[in-house]
Each structure stands twice: as structure tokens, then as C-alpha cells.
Design a protein around this motif. Structure first.
Motif, PDB file in Angstrom:
ATOM      1  N   ASN A  19       5.662   8.089  -4.398  1.00 19.81           N
ATOM      2  CA  ASN A  19       5.017   6.582  -4.736  1.00 19.81           C
ATOM      3  C   ASN A  19       4.416   5.997  -3.495  1.00 19.81           C
ATOM      4  OD1 ASN A  19       5.160   7.270  -7.358  1.00 19.81           O
ATOM      5  ND2 ASN A  19       7.205   6.123  -7.412  1.00 19.81           N
ATOM      6  N   ALA A  20       5.014   6.414  -2.330  1.00 19.80           N
ATOM      7  CA  ALA A  20       4.676   5.481  -1.007  1.00 19.80           C
ATOM      8  C   ALA A  20       5.362   6.147   0.025  1.00 19.80           C
ATOM      9  CB  ALA A  20       5.001   4.115  -1.293  1.00 19.80           C
ATOM     10  N   ALA A  36      -5.025   4.236   3.075  1.00 17.89           N
ATOM     11  CA  ALA A  36      -3.708   3.953   2.251  1.00 17.89           C
ATOM     12  C   ALA A  36      -4.410   3.404   0.944  1.00 17.89           C
ATOM     13  CB  ALA A  36      -2.669   3.045   2.971  1.00 17.89           C
ATOM     14  N   ARG A  37      -3.711   3.512  -0.152  1.00 15.42           N
ATOM     15  CA  ARG A  37      -4.105   2.929  -1.339  1.00 15.42           C
ATOM     16  C   ARG A  37      -3.186   1.851  -1.728  1.00 15.42           C
ATOM     17  NH1 ARG A  37      -4.972   7.772  -5.485  1.00 15.42           N
ATOM     18  NH2 ARG A  37      -6.279   9.296  -3.957  1.00 15.42           N
ATOM     19  N   PHE A  58      -1.629  11.687  -1.359  1.00 15.14           N
ATOM     20  CA  PHE A  58      -2.831  10.893  -2.062  1.00 15.14           C
ATOM     21  C   PHE A  58      -4.081  11.299  -1.863  1.00 15.14           C
ATOM     22  CE2 PHE A  58       1.605   8.702  -0.990  1.00 15.14           C
ATOM     23  CZ  PHE A  58       1.766   8.017  -2.162  1.00 15.14           C
ATOM     24  N   ILE A  68      -1.300  -0.781  -4.048  1.00 13.50           N
ATOM     25  CA  ILE A  68      -0.483  -0.529  -5.333  1.00 13.50           C
ATOM     26  C   ILE A  68      -0.621  -1.882  -5.957  1.00 13.50           C
ATOM     27  CG2 ILE A  68       1.671   0.088  -6.202  1.00 13.50           C
ATOM     28  CD1 ILE A  68       2.259   1.465  -3.442  1.00 13.50           C
ATOM     29  N   HIS A 110       0.477  11.845   3.876  1.00  5.75           N
ATOM     30  CA  HIS A 110      -0.494  10.905   3.009  1.00  5.75           C
ATOM     31  C   HIS A 110      -1.703  11.655   2.415  1.00  5.75           C
ATOM     32  CE1 HIS A 110      -2.641   7.377   1.561  1.00  5.75           C
ATOM     33  NE2 HIS A 110      -1.599   6.757   1.526  1.00  5.75           N
ATOM     34  N   TYR A 136       0.790  -1.286  -0.004  1.00  2.00           N
ATOM     35  CA  TYR A 136       0.038  -0.045  -0.045  1.00  2.00           C
ATOM     36  C   TYR A 136       0.741   1.046  -0.120  1.00  2.00           C
ATOM     37  CZ  TYR A 136      -4.201  -2.661   0.933  1.00  2.00           C
ATOM     38  OH  TYR A 136      -5.236  -3.549   0.825  1.00  2.00           O
ATOM     39  N   THR A 137       0.274   2.459  -0.279  1.00  3.97           N
ATOM     40  CA  THR A 137       1.092   3.743  -0.237  1.00  3.97           C
ATOM     41  C   THR A 137       1.625   4.086   0.997  1.00  3.97           C
ATOM     42  OG1 THR A 137      -1.193   4.597  -0.219  1.00  3.97           O
ATOM     43  CG2 THR A 137      -0.174   4.494  -2.332  1.00  3.97           C
TER      44      THR A 137
END
Ligand code: ADP
Ligand code: ASP
Ligand code: MG
Length: 389
Positions: free
Chosen positions: A257-258, A189-190, A387, A192, A383, A179-180
Motif C-alpha cells: 500500500n505504501a 509517488a501516488r 506502483f 492516496i 515503487h 503518498y505511496t
């Protein structure tokens, strides 16, 4: 017929019920015709509990005996999984790291793999068996049992996948993939779907437990295809890729990216003299970060190792060293973030109440050092910025 290596982490083999469920599920895959090698970690908290037993006896256990003790954890789960597969009428056999031919150096507690000679696994696969391997362990050239460092079963799995020319190394864990940010800390959190090896390496070395950093390094070096998946639902997870996966039309825009983080660190400061170099040569603990700062060698180490590190320093003749505690890091992962002063200004503005003590960077990360208690809020606000919700 393809060889697939599947690694099940401690949270995936936490109980006999979970182990039986894995065997049941695998019974389906095996009928699909692949050759399976299963690498297991110790059941849930077993490794921590084994550590505690040793510390009940002595505050300074011998590293060799500690490795003998800790490797027992993975032997329990490997045999239970093998028995569970047999109950599913699947022919299986379990091997320790040593029986699997994982040859390491002699750094007990944090040994590195120097050779893999897994011919016994190949022999058993050829007989149609599923082979189960105890992760996290190997044997030194002096024939002593060693461990690969906390979280090291991922590295065992990747090393075996590499040796066997496996079509894939699947790492099963308690989240759906990468995840991100740590989904335990940032529920928004997204997920990936694909992450490049180098971003994954930056995440792993900066504290994202989801993959052991040495596993990512090994996979990158030897082009081992790795996927992180959930053992709860077996759904397609995160593939680690050789390519970058840029956001649409991002062009040269700085892209985070994270985000990785680390809490509860001790900071030791020692004089960088000849003694320090000797000390580093025999060092067996993981060091989160090491810097030369203000004429001192600065070591950031997880606070849980404090008494061991104190002992090590005293034993090495350091009657004078300074230490302080409750440090943390928040690390933005993305290409060239620190090359853009405006980006740094944006981060500094956002974190103006986070007591940032220091900023450092690499070509793929921007690292903020701050009090441990500020880590969670800092990760959340960064975050949110990069994001969204
Ligand atoms: P296992 O026992 O399967 O080896 P670990 O606890 O070592 O599992 O690693 C999985 C954990 O990694 C997750 O539960 C999650 O809290 C943590 N984690 C940290 N950062 C991330 C991230 N960016 N994406 C996914 N998981 C992460
Ligand atoms: N059981 C070991 C640990 O807890 C290795 C692993 O989980 O990968 O660190
Ligand atoms: Mg792990």
C-alpha cells in the motif's frame, strides 16, 4: 456548531507572509460558523535553530532547560497567528500547551500526554473566539514545561481534537496528503485519497514524517477523524479511515500500500544487562528501532544525536559499546506481506544489488535493513515495481 481542529506545520507557518495568508484564508471558514482551534508548530527551521543555540553553550544541555528553550518556537508562531487573525477582525486568543491543559509525564524531550484538561479552550470558544494553541508542548504533573518529541505538534492537535469532541482534525502541511512514498524522494509517488489507520501507523512509525506516529496512535485509539491536507491549496487531502481500502478484485493477492524509508541511522550495540534496562527507563531520545540481536541490544538512532547518545552511554557507565553508522531501512507497508515466501523471493530478487543486510517483518510490514546510501535507489525501484510509473 462543529469544532474543527486545524494544525499548521512548520513549513506552513514559515514566514509572516504565510501566517497572514493562513489568517486571511481562515477568515472565510470562520464566517461559515464553525468553532476553530488552531494548533501551530514553530516557524520552519526555528526548532533546529533553537537546538543549535543551546549546543553553542554546552554539548550536553539540561533536558529541562532545552524544553524551556524549544517551546519558545511555538509561542512565536501562535502569537503571530493570533495577531494576524485580529487584523482580519477575528477575535482570537493564543495559549501555550500548559495553558491549554496538556498534561504530560516528566520525560523532557519526549514526554507523553497523560491527561488533557482544556477547559480554558472551551471557555474561549464559547465566547466566540478562535483559539490558537502552541503545539509540541505540555506541562508535567510537577508543573515543568515539557516537549512531546520532534514532530509532536500533530499529537497535540489530535489530543485536543479528542478532548473537544471535534468533528475533524485537519493536519495542514507542505504536501497534498499521504503518498505511496515520500514525494520528495519519489516524484512519481501516488496520492492516496484514503488510508487505514493501521497502514498509516506502520508508515509513521517507519519514518514517514507526514504524521507523527503518536498522533496516528492517539487518533486510532480514540477514533479521532484525521485528514492530511496542503496549506498551499487547501484541497481535499488524505482521510485516515478505520476501514481498509483494498484495490479492486485483489482478493488474497499481496498488496503493497505504501513504502516508508529512513536514512542516516547509527547502530549502537550494548549488553542487555540490568544497566541497560535502567538506561532504557530514563531514555529521552527517539529510537527508530530496537532489537535483541546476537546477544546484544541494538538501537538504531538518527545520526544527528550521536554525541548525545555517546554521552548518555558514558554517563550510564558504559565504557564499552560498539557503534557503526550509515544504516538505513526501506519498509514495504501492506497486510501479510511476509507470510508469502514467493513475495519475499520477489523482493529479494529485485533488491539483489541493494546490499540488503537483514529482513524483518510484522503483520503489516516487510522491513529491509541496508546501507543508507542504497535507500533512495531501493525505494525507487520497489515503487516502480509495485506502483508503476
Ligand atoms: P510539517 O512541517 O507540516 O509538520 P513535515 O515535514 O513534518 O511537515 O511532514 C511533511 C513531509 O513528510 C513532506 O514534505 C514529505 O517530504 C514527508 N513525507 C514522507 N513520507 C511521506 C508520504 N508517504 N506522503 C507524504 N509525505 C511524506
Ligand atoms: N517544532 C517541533 C519540531 O520541529 C514540533 C513540530 O514541528 O511538530 O519538531
Ligand atoms: Mg511534522
Amino acid at each position: 456548531m462543529a469544532i474543527i481542529v486545524k494544525k499548521f506545520g512548520g513549513s506552513s507557518v514559515g514566514s509572516v507572509g504565510q501566517i497572514r495568508a493562513i489568517a486571511h484564508r481562515l477568515a472565510r471558514d470562520i464566517r461559515g460558523g464553525d468553532q476553530l482551534v488552531l494548533v501551530v508548530s514553530a516557524m520552519a527551521k526555528t526548532t533546529d535553530e533553537l537546538f543549535k543555540l543551546a549546543y553553542e553553550i554546552t554539548p550536553h544541555p539540561s533536558r529541562r532547560e532545552l524544553d524551556m528553550l524549544l517551546t519558545a518556537g511555538e509561542r512565536i508562531s501562535m502569537s503571530l497567528l493570533s495577531l494576524s487573525l485580529m487584523e482580519e477582525n477575528i477575535s482570537s486568543i493564543s495559549f501555550t500547551g500548559s495553558q491549554s491543559g496538556i498534561i504530560t509525564d516528566d520525560h523532557h524531550g519526549n514526554a507523553r500526554i497523560i491527561k488533557v484538561n482544556a477547559f480554558r479552550i472551551q471557555e474561549e470558544l464559547a465566547k466566540g473566539k478562535v483559539v490558537i494553541v502552541a503545539g509540541f508542548q505540555g506541562v508535567s504533573t510537577a508543573k515543568e514545561i515539557t516537549t512531546l518529541g520532534r514532530g509532536g505538534s500533530d499529537t497535540s492537535a489530535v489530543a485536543l481534537a479528542c478532548y473537544l469532541g471535534a468533528a475533524k482534525c485537519e493536519i495542514y502541511t507542505d504536501v497534498n496528503g499521504v503518498y505511496t512514498a515520500d514525494p520528495r524522494l519519489v516524484p512519481q509517488a501516488r496520492f492516496i485519497r484514503e488510508i487505514g489507520y493501521l497502514d498509516m501507523l506502520a508508515l509513521a512509525y517507519n519514518g514517514s514524517k507526514v504524521l507523527h506516529p503518536r498522533a496516528v496512535e492517539y487518533a486510532y485509539k480514540y477514533k479521532v477523524p484525521v485528514e492530511v491536507r496542503s496549506s498551499l491549496n487547501y484541497a481535499a487531502g488524505t482521510t485516515i479511515t478505520r476501514e481498509e481500502s483494498p484495490k479492486d478484485k485483489a482478493m488474497e493477492e499481496r498488496q503493497v500500500n505504501a513504502i516508508a524509508h529512513k536514512e542516516d541511522l547509527m547502530r549502537y550495540r550494548i549488553k542487555p544487562d540490568a544497566k541497560a534496562l535502567l538506561l532504557l527507563n530514563k531514555w529521552h531520545h527517539e529510537i527508530f528501532k530496537i532489537n535483541l540481536q546476537d546477544q546484544a541490544l541494538e538501537l538504531f538512532i538518527e545520526a544527528k544525536y550521536e554525541s548525545e547518545i555517546d554521552y548518555l552511554l558514558l554517563e550510564s557507565g558504559y565504557d564499552q559499546f560498539t557503534k557503526d553508522k550509515d544504516w538505513g531501512f526501506v519498509i514495504l507497508v501492506g497486510l501479510g506481506l511476509a507470510a508469502d515466501p514467493a513475495f519475499i523471493a520477489r523482493v529479494l530478487k529485485l533488491t539483489e544489488h541493494c546490499q540488503i543486510e537483514r529482513i524483518s517483518h510484522s503483520e503489516r510490514s516487510l522491513e529491509l535493513m541496508l546501507p543508507s546510501e542504497k535507500v533512495a535507489t531501493t525505494v525507487s525501484l520497489l515503487h516502480h515495481e509495485f506502483f508503476g510509473e
